[in-house]
Write a protein that holds these residues in place. Structure first.
Motif, PDB file in Angstrom:
ATOM      1  N   THR A  29      49.195  64.060  19.271  1.00 25.45           N
ATOM      2  CA  THR A  29      49.709  63.734  17.951  1.00 25.45           C
ATOM      3  C   THR A  29      48.563  63.915  16.970  1.00 25.45           C
ATOM      4  O   THR A  29      47.454  63.446  17.211  1.00 25.45           O
ATOM      5  N   VAL A  30      48.831  64.612  15.869  1.00 25.59           N
ATOM      6  CA  VAL A  30      47.809  64.879  14.863  1.00 25.59           C
ATOM      7  C   VAL A  30      48.319  64.379  13.519  1.00 25.59           C
ATOM      8  O   VAL A  30      49.456  64.667  13.140  1.00 25.59           O
ATOM      9  N   SER A  31      47.472  63.640  12.816  1.00 25.31           N
ATOM     10  CA  SER A  31      47.819  63.111  11.494  1.00 25.31           C
ATOM     11  C   SER A  31      46.714  63.436  10.505  1.00 25.31           C
ATOM     12  O   SER A  31      45.534  63.411  10.861  1.00 25.31           O
ATOM     13  N   GLU A  32      47.102  63.718   9.270  1.00 24.04           N
ATOM     14  CA  GLU A  32      46.114  63.859   8.204  1.00 24.04           C
ATOM     15  C   GLU A  32      45.866  62.462   7.658  1.00 24.04           C
ATOM     16  O   GLU A  32      46.802  61.761   7.266  1.00 24.04           O
ATOM     17  N   VAL A  33      44.599  62.052   7.664  1.00 25.53           N
ATOM     18  CA  VAL A  33      44.234  60.709   7.223  1.00 25.53           C
ATOM     19  C   VAL A  33      43.079  60.796   6.225  1.00 25.53           C
ATOM     20  O   VAL A  33      42.489  61.860   6.037  1.00 25.53           O
ATOM     21  N   LYS A  34      42.763  59.682   5.609  1.00 24.02           N
ATOM     22  CA  LYS A  34      41.607  59.587   4.718  1.00 24.02           C
ATOM     23  C   LYS A  34      40.808  58.362   5.105  1.00 24.02           C
ATOM     24  O   LYS A  34      41.370  57.366   5.554  1.00 24.02           O
ATOM     25  N   GLY A  35      39.501  58.440   4.940  1.00 27.02           N
ATOM     26  CA  GLY A  35      38.673  57.291   5.263  1.00 27.02           C
ATOM     27  C   GLY A  35      37.228  57.570   4.964  1.00 27.02           C
ATOM     28  O   GLY A  35      36.883  58.617   4.411  1.00 27.02           O
ATOM     29  N   TYR A  36      36.384  56.613   5.308  1.00 30.35           N
ATOM     30  CA  TYR A  36      34.951  56.808   5.163  1.00 30.35           C
ATOM     31  C   TYR A  36      34.223  55.976   6.181  1.00 30.35           C
ATOM     32  O   TYR A  36      34.739  55.002   6.704  1.00 30.35           O
ATOM     33  N   GLY A  37      33.038  56.416   6.498  1.00 34.04           N
ATOM     34  CA  GLY A  37      32.163  55.693   7.415  1.00 34.04           C
ATOM     35  C   GLY A  37      30.852  55.434   6.715  1.00 34.04           C
ATOM     36  O   GLY A  37      30.826  55.007   5.568  1.00 34.04           O
ATOM     37  N   ARG A  38      29.782  55.772   7.374  1.00 31.51           N
ATOM     38  CA  ARG A  38      28.462  55.544   6.801  1.00 31.51           C
ATOM     39  C   ARG A  38      28.225  56.325   5.519  1.00 31.51           C
ATOM     40  O   ARG A  38      27.463  55.917   4.669  1.00 31.51           O
ATOM     41  N   GLN A  39      28.884  57.500   5.387  1.00 29.66           N
ATOM     42  CA  GLN A  39      28.607  58.321   4.220  1.00 29.66           C
ATOM     43  C   GLN A  39      29.157  57.699   2.936  1.00 29.66           C
ATOM     44  O   GLN A  39      28.724  58.033   1.855  1.00 29.66           O
ATOM     45  N   LYS A  40      30.130  56.821   3.032  1.00 32.42           N
ATOM     46  CA  LYS A  40      30.714  56.123   1.884  1.00 32.42           C
ATOM     47  C   LYS A  40      31.165  57.081   0.779  1.00 32.42           C
ATOM     48  O   LYS A  40      31.014  56.807  -0.397  1.00 32.42           O
ATOM     49  N   GLY A  41      31.686  58.236   1.144  1.00 30.18           N
ATOM     50  CA  GLY A  41      32.143  59.194   0.150  1.00 30.18           C
ATOM     51  C   GLY A  41      30.979  59.956  -0.458  1.00 30.18           C
ATOM     52  O   GLY A  41      29.867  59.940   0.052  1.00 30.18           O
ATOM     53  N   HIS A  42      31.241  60.633  -1.569  1.00 35.28           N
ATOM     54  CA  HIS A  42      30.193  61.388  -2.238  1.00 35.28           C
ATOM     55  C   HIS A  42      30.589  61.644  -3.683  1.00 35.28           C
ATOM     56  O   HIS A  42      31.770  61.651  -4.030  1.00 35.28           O
ATOM     57  N   PRO A  43      29.613  61.860  -4.562  1.00 35.31           N
ATOM     58  CA  PRO A  43      29.932  62.145  -5.972  1.00 35.31           C
ATOM     59  C   PRO A  43      30.308  63.621  -6.158  1.00 35.31           C
ATOM     60  O   PRO A  43      29.805  64.489  -5.457  1.00 35.31           O
ATOM     61  N   GLU A  44      31.217  63.894  -7.090  1.00 36.75           N
ATOM     62  CA  GLU A  44      31.573  65.259  -7.465  1.00 36.75           C
ATOM     63  C   GLU A  44      31.658  65.335  -8.979  1.00 36.75           C
ATOM     64  O   GLU A  44      31.797  64.312  -9.648  1.00 36.75           O
ATOM     65  N   GLN A  45      31.579  66.559  -9.494  1.00 36.45           N
ATOM     66  CA  GLN A  45      31.697  66.736 -10.933  1.00 36.45           C
ATOM     67  C   GLN A  45      32.932  67.552 -11.237  1.00 36.45           C
ATOM     68  O   GLN A  45      33.249  68.508 -10.530  1.00 36.45           O
ATOM     69  N   TYR A  46      33.635  67.153 -12.292  1.00 42.75           N
ATOM     70  CA  TYR A  46      34.803  67.880 -12.753  1.00 42.75           C
ATOM     71  C   TYR A  46      34.775  67.898 -14.262  1.00 42.75           C
ATOM     72  O   TYR A  46      34.762  66.843 -14.904  1.00 42.75           O
ATOM     73  N   ARG A  47      34.694  69.091 -14.836  1.00 43.55           N
ATOM     74  CA  ARG A  47      34.623  69.271 -16.287  1.00 43.55           C
ATOM     75  C   ARG A  47      33.533  68.418 -16.916  1.00 43.55           C
ATOM     76  O   ARG A  47      33.750  67.742 -17.923  1.00 43.55           O
ATOM     77  N   GLY A  48      32.394  68.409 -16.277  1.00 43.92           N
ATOM     78  CA  GLY A  48      31.226  67.705 -16.805  1.00 43.92           C
ATOM     79  C   GLY A  48      31.165  66.221 -16.525  1.00 43.92           C
ATOM     80  O   GLY A  48      30.162  65.583 -16.792  1.00 43.92           O
ATOM     81  N   ALA A  49      32.235  65.650 -15.988  1.00 46.66           N
ATOM     82  CA  ALA A  49      32.247  64.211 -15.689  1.00 46.66           C
ATOM     83  C   ALA A  49      32.040  64.017 -14.191  1.00 46.66           C
ATOM     84  O   ALA A  49      32.642  64.707 -13.374  1.00 46.66           O
ATOM     85  N   GLU A  50      31.170  63.078 -13.848  1.00 48.45           N
ATOM     86  CA  GLU A  50      30.928  62.782 -12.438  1.00 48.45           C
ATOM     87  C   GLU A  50      31.829  61.644 -12.001  1.00 48.45           C
ATOM     88  O   GLU A  50      32.020  60.665 -12.723  1.00 48.45           O
ATOM     89  N   TYR A  51      32.412  61.789 -10.825  1.00 46.72           N
ATOM     90  CA  TYR A  51      33.221  60.722 -10.258  1.00 46.72           C
ATOM     91  C   TYR A  51      32.974  60.637  -8.762  1.00 46.72           C
ATOM     92  O   TYR A  51      32.495  61.579  -8.149  1.00 46.72           O
ATOM     93  N   GLN A  52      33.294  59.498  -8.194  1.00 49.94           N
ATOM     94  CA  GLN A  52      33.014  59.211  -6.791  1.00 49.94           C
ATOM     95  C   GLN A  52      34.248  59.476  -5.937  1.00 49.94           C
ATOM     96  O   GLN A  52      35.338  58.994  -6.238  1.00 49.94           O
ATOM     97  N   ILE A  53      34.098  60.268  -4.874  1.00 53.56           N
ATOM     98  CA  ILE A  53      35.153  60.470  -3.885  1.00 53.56           C
ATOM     99  C   ILE A  53      34.924  59.428  -2.793  1.00 53.56           C
ATOM    100  O   ILE A  53      33.952  59.514  -2.045  1.00 53.56           O
ATOM    101  N   ASP A  54      35.778  58.408  -2.740  1.00 56.48           N
ATOM    102  CA  ASP A  54      35.590  57.316  -1.781  1.00 56.48           C
ATOM    103  C   ASP A  54      36.162  57.617  -0.403  1.00 56.48           C
ATOM    104  O   ASP A  54      35.559  57.301   0.609  1.00 56.48           O
ATOM    105  N   PHE A  55      37.336  58.193  -0.363  1.00 55.46           N
ATOM    106  CA  PHE A  55      37.990  58.451   0.907  1.00 55.46           C
ATOM    107  C   PHE A  55      37.971  59.945   1.190  1.00 55.46           C
ATOM    108  O   PHE A  55      38.507  60.741   0.428  1.00 55.46           O
ATOM    109  N   MET A  56      37.356  60.306   2.309  1.00 59.51           N
ATOM    110  CA  MET A  56      37.220  61.695   2.702  1.00 59.51           C
ATOM    111  C   MET A  56      38.436  62.118   3.534  1.00 59.51           C
ATOM    112  O   MET A  56      38.907  61.343   4.370  1.00 59.51           O
ATOM    113  N   PRO A  57      38.937  63.335   3.332  1.00 63.99           N
ATOM    114  CA  PRO A  57      40.051  63.800   4.164  1.00 63.99           C
ATOM    115  C   PRO A  57      39.575  64.043   5.600  1.00 63.99           C
ATOM    116  O   PRO A  57      38.516  64.625   5.821  1.00 63.99           O
TER     117      PRO A  57
END
Length: 112
Positions: A29-57
């Motif tokens: 059985t395979v499921s698409e899930v989201k979560g985080y471990g030690r990495q705690k997500g990562h910052p990304e930039q979109y149109r000059g604004a930085e935001y935090q991605i908390d849950f990784m696919p």
């Protein structure tokens, strides 16, 4: 009987599926899930604004198997999912007390 569960990076799924097929896994059985471990997500930039991605696919794989098959399955997943980078995932194995195939009523290893 054991239940092998793994959470891996999505782009490794095809390779892991092939490796599991080679060790004799007939179903999963395979499921698409989201979560985080030690990495705690990562910052990304979109149109000059930085935001935090908390849950990784991620992709979660669940396999019911015999006690003897579990080590081969774990090895196939860990070797194939490895990229050497943070967020590669985790594998855990738990005991299964009972399995019932709904269609036939078969139980335990006969139901695998």
């Amino acid at each position: 009987m054991k239940k092998v569960e793994a959470v891996i990076k999505p782009f490794r799924m095809d390779s892991v599926k092939e490796a599991l097929s080679q060790v004799g896994v007939a179903g999963m059985t395979v499921s698409e899930v989201k979560g985080y471990g030690r990495q705690k997500g990562h910052p990304e930039q979109y149109r000059g604004a930085e935001y935090q991605i908390d849950f990784m696919p991620k992709v979660k794989i669940e396999i019911a198997c015999t006690d003897a098959e579990a080590p081969k399955i774990v090895e196939a997943i860990t070797k194939t999912a490895l990229t050497g980078r943070i967020g590669d995932g985790k594998v855990w194995v738990t005991d299964l007390l009972e399995i019932v195939r709904i269609r036939t009523g078969e139980k335990n290893e006969a139901a695998l």
